[in-house]
Structures are given as C-alpha cells and as structure tokens.
Design an enzyme around this catalytic site. Structure first.
Site, PDB file in Angstrom:
ATOM      1  CB  THR A 230      -0.924   0.013   1.238  1.00 47.93           C
ATOM      2  OG1 THR A 230      -1.450  -1.285   1.436  1.00 47.93           O
ATOM      3  CG2 THR A 230      -2.059   0.991   1.077  1.00 47.93           C
ATOM      4  N   GLY A 231       1.953   1.210   0.774  1.00 49.84           N
ATOM      5  CA  GLY A 231       2.865   2.354   0.824  1.00 49.84           C
ATOM      6  C   GLY A 231       3.440   2.669  -0.547  1.00 49.84           C
ATOM      7  CD  GLU A 248       6.835   5.497  10.816  1.00 50.16           C
ATOM      8  OE1 GLU A 248       7.304   4.368  11.055  1.00 50.16           O
ATOM      9  OE2 GLU A 248       7.446   6.537  11.066  1.00 50.16           O
ATOM     10  CD  GLU A 383       4.833  -6.541   8.373  1.00 51.42           C
ATOM     11  OE1 GLU A 383       4.122  -6.198   7.414  1.00 51.42           O
ATOM     12  OE2 GLU A 383       5.170  -5.763   9.272  1.00 51.42           O
TER      13      GLU A 383
HETATM   14  P1  NAD Z   1      -2.792  -1.690   4.867  1.00 51.00           P
HETATM   15  O1  NAD Z   1      -1.643  -1.188   4.073  1.00 51.00           O
HETATM   16  O2  NAD Z   1      -3.617  -2.770   4.294  1.00 51.00           O
HETATM   17  O3  NAD Z   1      -3.819  -0.502   5.202  1.00 51.00           O
HETATM   18  C1  NAD Z   1      -3.440   0.628   5.923  1.00 51.00           C
HETATM   19  C2  NAD Z   1      -4.393   1.763   5.622  1.00 51.00           C
HETATM   20  O4  NAD Z   1      -4.273   2.148   4.256  1.00 51.00           O
HETATM   21  C3  NAD Z   1      -5.863   1.417   5.826  1.00 51.00           C
HETATM   22  O5  NAD Z   1      -6.512   2.523   6.403  1.00 51.00           O
HETATM   23  C4  NAD Z   1      -6.345   1.178   4.414  1.00 51.00           C
HETATM   24  O6  NAD Z   1      -7.735   1.378   4.235  1.00 51.00           O
HETATM   25  C5  NAD Z   1      -5.558   2.207   3.649  1.00 51.00           C
HETATM   26  N1  NAD Z   1      -5.386   1.966   2.215  1.00 51.00           N
HETATM   27  C6  NAD Z   1      -5.377   0.784   1.557  1.00 51.00           C
HETATM   28  N2  NAD Z   1      -5.177   0.982   0.241  1.00 51.00           N
HETATM   29  C7  NAD Z   1      -5.049   2.330   0.053  1.00 51.00           C
HETATM   30  C8  NAD Z   1      -4.824   3.153  -1.075  1.00 51.00           C
HETATM   31  N3  NAD Z   1      -4.665   2.638  -2.300  1.00 51.00           N
HETATM   32  N4  NAD Z   1      -4.740   4.487  -0.903  1.00 51.00           N
HETATM   33  C9  NAD Z   1      -4.879   5.020   0.322  1.00 51.00           C
HETATM   34  N5  NAD Z   1      -5.113   4.301   1.444  1.00 51.00           N
HETATM   35  C10 NAD Z   1      -5.184   2.955   1.303  1.00 51.00           C
HETATM   36  O7  NAD Z   1      -2.173  -2.085   6.275  1.00 51.00           O
HETATM   37  P2  NAD Z   1      -2.891  -2.849   7.471  1.00 51.00           P
HETATM   38  O8  NAD Z   1      -3.053  -4.270   7.032  1.00 51.00           O
HETATM   39  O9  NAD Z   1      -4.059  -2.076   7.927  1.00 51.00           O
HETATM   40  O10 NAD Z   1      -1.782  -2.753   8.621  1.00 51.00           O
HETATM   41  C11 NAD Z   1      -0.750  -3.660   8.770  1.00 51.00           C
HETATM   42  C12 NAD Z   1       0.543  -3.107   8.229  1.00 51.00           C
HETATM   43  O11 NAD Z   1       0.859  -1.870   8.881  1.00 51.00           O
HETATM   44  C13 NAD Z   1       1.727  -4.008   8.504  1.00 51.00           C
HETATM   45  O12 NAD Z   1       2.511  -4.134   7.347  1.00 51.00           O
HETATM   46  C14 NAD Z   1       2.505  -3.277   9.593  1.00 51.00           C
HETATM   47  O13 NAD Z   1       3.861  -3.586   9.635  1.00 51.00           O
HETATM   48  C15 NAD Z   1       2.248  -1.860   9.258  1.00 51.00           C
HETATM   49  N6  NAD Z   1       2.469  -1.005  10.444  1.00 51.00           N
HETATM   50  C16 NAD Z   1       3.610  -0.252  10.507  1.00 51.00           C
HETATM   51  C17 NAD Z   1       3.880   0.527  11.625  1.00 51.00           C
HETATM   52  C18 NAD Z   1       5.134   1.359  11.747  1.00 51.00           C
HETATM   53  O14 NAD Z   1       5.258   2.132  12.694  1.00 51.00           O
HETATM   54  N7  NAD Z   1       6.079   1.256  10.832  1.00 51.00           N
HETATM   55  C19 NAD Z   1       2.963   0.552  12.677  1.00 51.00           C
HETATM   56  C20 NAD Z   1       1.804  -0.224  12.575  1.00 51.00           C
HETATM   57  C21 NAD Z   1       1.572  -0.997  11.443  1.00 51.00           C
END
Ligand code: NAD
Length: 489
Positions: A230-231, A248, A383
């Site tokens: 997603t990032g 992050e 992960e």
């Molecule tokens: P995810 O990437 O699936 O979703 C995160 C957010 O992004 C959600 O709100 C989702 O709706 C949104 N999203 C999804 N697609 C998008 C798009 N195309 N455009 C904009 N927004 C979008 O992540 P998740 O499954 O919710 O969380 C788990 C992940 O988060 C793990 O990889 C974990 O390592 C990471 N994480 C990192 C940290 C850190 O501090 N580095 C902290 C907590 C979680």
C-alpha cells in the site's frame, strides 16, 4: 451509527454506504458504521482546505494549539476505561494492552502539547551587517492521515497530535477494519475545542476513501502507516501532485541473543517480542537469532512457555493473547505456515488453530515456533504479521550482525548480551530505526520512530515527528537596500 465528520458536522455518507465492524474474538457484529465514497473524500478534503486557507485556525497561536492538545490528553484519561474497552472489542488485544495504549496516546498528546509553542525560528548569519536572515516554520497545510488496524488509536495519535501542534488541518482515515477508537478520538477533539473543518474523519476502504485523498491536488501531505504494498501505491499516486509523503511500513525485526545474555530475561522478552497482540505488531521480533551454544536450551524454554500462552477474550482477566484481526488475515498467516513447512523449516509448536471450543468463532491461531530456519526462506524474509517465530543460529558477532541486517526492512531490532561493549558495537552496526539492547519493544514520545530501507520514509514522534508537519521558510530582509547595477543601468 458512527458517521463521517466533515466541516464540523457528523454527516451521512453521500451514497449511504455502511459497513459492519466485526469483533475478532467471536465474529459478531459490534456495530455498523458509515462507509465513505470518493464524493465524501472530496468533501472532507475541501473542508480541510477551506479551514486551512480561510478559517480561524490559522490565527491560533502555537500556545493556544498546545493547550488544545493538553486538554485532549486530559479527556483521554477521563475516558480511559471506555476507550480501552472499545479498542479491545475492535482489535481483540487484551484490556491491559489497550489501557497501556490509551496511556501512551495521552503521553503523545502531552508531549506535542508542550512542544507546540517552543518556537523553532532560527536566525541565520548571512555574513553581512545589513541583512537580517531567519528561518521560520509554518504548517504544511492539508494533511491526509491514513492508519492501519493493529494499533488504531496509537498510530492515529502519532500523526494527529504533531499535525495539530504544527497548525495543519487534516482528514483522518482509520482502517476500515478497526475504526471505533478513531471515531472516539475525533469526538474528544471536538470536545477539547478544535474548530470546525480542522479535523475531518472518513470511514471507509482504501480505494474509495484513501486513494482520492492521496490523489487530491488540495492535499499537501500524506502520512501513511500500513503495509509495504500500500505504501508503494501511495507513493506512486502522490507523485502526480508532488505532495509530501511520510511512510511507516512493515518490519521483519531481528532479536539477537548472545550466549552471555541474561537467560531468563531474554527468554521472557523473546516471547513478548513476537506473541504480544498475536504478532500483529510492526516491530514484532519474529526473527530469533540465537548463538549456537545457547540454541538448544533457549529454544526449549521458549517453546515450553509458548505452549502455555493463554488465548482468549481480550476482555477477560487472565487472557494473555487475543485472536488475529480477521478471517482474511488468519488465512494469510496460515499460508505462511504452509510455506514455512514447504521451505523446510521445522515446526516445534503451534502451526494450527486452537481446539478450545470457546475459541472456534474467533480468528485464533496458536503461538508457533519454527526452528532450522535459513535467511533465504520467504518465511524469514517476509512480514507474516502473525504469531510465528523463526529461529536462526549464529556463531560469531559478525554473523549475528549480517543476519540481523539481511532484510529489506529496517524498522527495529534487539541485541541481548552481558557484554556492554558488544551490545553497543552490534547496535551501531544494525541498520534499523530503533535498536534495543537487553530489551524489546519500548518507545518514547520524545524519541524518533521510523524505518530504514523499506520500512519507510520519515520519522514519527520526537522533534522530527513534528518537523514532518512543518515547512521551513527563509525570510531574508535587506536592511539597507541600494541599487546593485548588475545590468550597468
Ligand atoms: P494496509 O496497508 O492494508 O492498510 C493501511 C491503511 O491504508 C488502511 O486505512 C487502508 O484502508 C488504507 N489503504 C489501503 N489501500 C489504500 C490506497 N490505495 N490508498 C490510500 N489508502 C489505502 O495495512 P494494514 O493491514 O491495515 O496494517 C498492517 C501493516 O501496517 C503491517 O505491514 C505493519 O507492519 C504496518 N504497520 C507499521 C507501523 C510502523 O510504525 N512502521 C505501525 C503499525 C503498522
């Protein structure tokens, strides 16, 4: 039903969408919330833009903004029990963990509340008596704040508190899987006195609610916490309008144990590092990297205790770990266990769902330990975000460092040793944003948090966490303007 919050009003979504929020402990519906469409995202962004460009917020002094954050901290403590309960219902984590989250979030609001009026203006020596040069810091503008499901309130606070301290306006989009405490946070910000339009809330999916914010020309900054894929998509999408991006992302974090470590403490923390919140922690120490001569005793002790971890309802006293967040996520974790077996890792415990009849409706998975793992396995490199520990061995300090750095990620890592100098040497060489020596997990609001390599871009918390939400402006005043005759004239 929890609704969207746009321009100071709780509103129905434009297309009337709804979504059930599921309790991962038993699959029941906790509540139903609004589901935004791209039209709502557009309205929320416009509200934040108008509040930034035309609202009273821009005239608030930094001190007044700081007081707002300090009031927010008090409100969080007032409602601590209610918020902790909501977080446990939504994420499955234990009530003790949720309570700690509320305290940590409170500390973050206090920290940025107190930092807000510490003027960072810098006078610059321009090398001339007739020039006054200074750098001032201004808010970036409209921020899109997008958060994940594992620490919903905590991750939101790391963005919202510094963004407000710096004077920005924002649209917050929590994960569609766990939105409840973010809704509560917005209610409390309103009670604390945030002006209309400064904080807007979208509930909904990534594609419908998140992506339109990232693409919007009215948004100046995107701060995202979530998965690597997603990032990457967000970074690409933000390129079209060249907005600031803070990421992050995930981690695959090494926990290195030397033979001279305090055995009891290292075993205890090794378990906590990976099995807390069922491994759904970005900084989880899933890679146990243990020195050869310690390996057998250490792994035996870890396995013996992993078998005794009490899974259950996060609301029940005595529960040590809850379920995974969703059926879909459990399926992902199970596929990694299958993969590990195919790759030749040796399963020592777990590798299954629990057979306790009381846990059958929830998304539980047993604490799982794999031995004989190699650095080239996908199980070791990717992960899993579940309760899976992989064990690797090393002989020398150099090998330990090489293993600890053999990952595309770089979020966090730990080294356990009785030798202080060795601890410092290894910490200096690990390419991770946080390194613990003889500990695992703590972070501080005043210390920067973030990733090297593919764990992200930028930092949250600390001074840098505030700097993300500021633009530097150089103001150069000529005290004695006179013609330069550059063009002769
Ligand atoms: P995810 O990437 O699936 O979703 C995160 C957010 O992004 C959600 O709100 C989702 O709706 C949104 N999203 C999804 N697609 C998008 C798009 N195309 N455009 C904009 N927004 C979008 O992540 P998740 O499954 O919710 O969380 C788990 C992940 O988060 C793990 O990889 C974990 O390592 C990471 N994480 C990192 C940290 C850190 O501090 N580095 C902290 C907590 C979680």
């Amino acid at each position: 039903m929890a609704m969207l919050f746009i321009a100071g009003q709780w509103v129905e979504p434009a297309e009337g969408g709804t979504r059930d929020v599921i309790n991962p402990f038993d699959g029941s519906v906790i509540t139903t919330v609004a589901e935004a469409s791209p039209a709502d995202a557009e309205a929320a962004v416009q509200a934040a833009r108008t509040a930034f460009d035309e609202g009273e917020w821009s005239s608030w002094s930094p001190g007044k903004r700081g007081e707002l954050l300090l009031r927010m901290a008090d409100l969080l403590q007032r409602d601590r029990a209610e918020i902790a309960r909501l977080e446990t219902l939504d994420t499955g984590k234990t009530l003790v963990e949720s309570g700690i989250d509320v305290d940590d979030v409170t500390a973050v609001f206090r920290y940025y509340g107190e930092l807000a009026d510490k003027d960072p203006t810098r006078v610059v020596d321009a090398g001339s008596e007739s020039v006054h040069s200074r750098v001032v810091y201004e808010p970036v503008g409209v921020c899109a704040l997008i958060t994940p499901w594992n620490y919903p309130l905590l991750q939101a606070s790391w963005k919202v508190a510094p963004a407000l301290a710096a004077g920005n306006t924002m649209v917050i989009k929590p994960s569609e899987v766990t939105p409840l405490t973010t809704v509560k946070m917005v209610e409390l910000l309103v009670e604390a006195g945030v002006p209309a339009g400064v904080v807007n809330l979208l509930l909904g999916s990534g594609p419908a609610a998140g992506a339109p914010m990232v693409e919007s020309p009215l948004v100046d900054l995107v701060s995202f916490t979530g998965g690597l894929r997603t990032g990457q998509a967000i970074m690409k999408a933000a390129a079209g309008t060249v907005k600031k991006v803070a990421l992050e992302l995930g981690g695959k974090n090494p926990n290195i144990v030397f033979a001279d470590a305090d055995f009891e403490a290292a075993v205890d923390y090794a378990l906590m590092a990976v099995f807390l919140h069922a491994g759904q922690v970005c900084s989880a120490g899933t890679r146990l990297i243990v020195q050869d001569e310690l390996h057998d005793d250490f792994v035996a002790a870890v396995v013996e205790r992993a078998k005794r971890i009490k899974l259950g309802n996060g609301l029940d006293e005595g529960t040590e770990s809850g379920p995974l967040v969703s059926e879909e996520h459990r399926a992902k974790v199970e596929s990694y266990v299958e993969l590990g077996l195919q790759e030749g890792a040796r399963l020592l415990t777990g590798g299954n769902r629990p057979d306790d009849p009381e846990l059958q409706n929830g998304f539980f998975y047993l604490p799982t330990v794999f031995d004989d793992c190699r650095r080239d396995m996908r199980l070791v490199q990717e992960e899993t975000f579940g309760p899976i520990m992989t064990v690797e061995r090393f002989r020398t300090e150099d090998e330990a460092i090489a293993l600890g750095n053999d990952t595309d990620y770089g979020l966090a890592g730990a080294v356990w040793t009785g030798d202080t100098e060795r601890g410092e040497r290894v910490a200096a060489k690990l390419r991770h944003g946080t390194v613990w020596i003889n500990d695992f997990g703590p972070y501080l609001p005043q210390a920067e948090w973030g990733g090297f390599k593919r764990s992200g871009i930028g930092r949250e918390l600390g001074h840098d966490g505030l700097a993300e939400y500021r633009e530097a402006k150089h103001i150069y005043r000529n005290l004695a303007p006179a013609p330069q005759r550059w063009f002769g004239g």
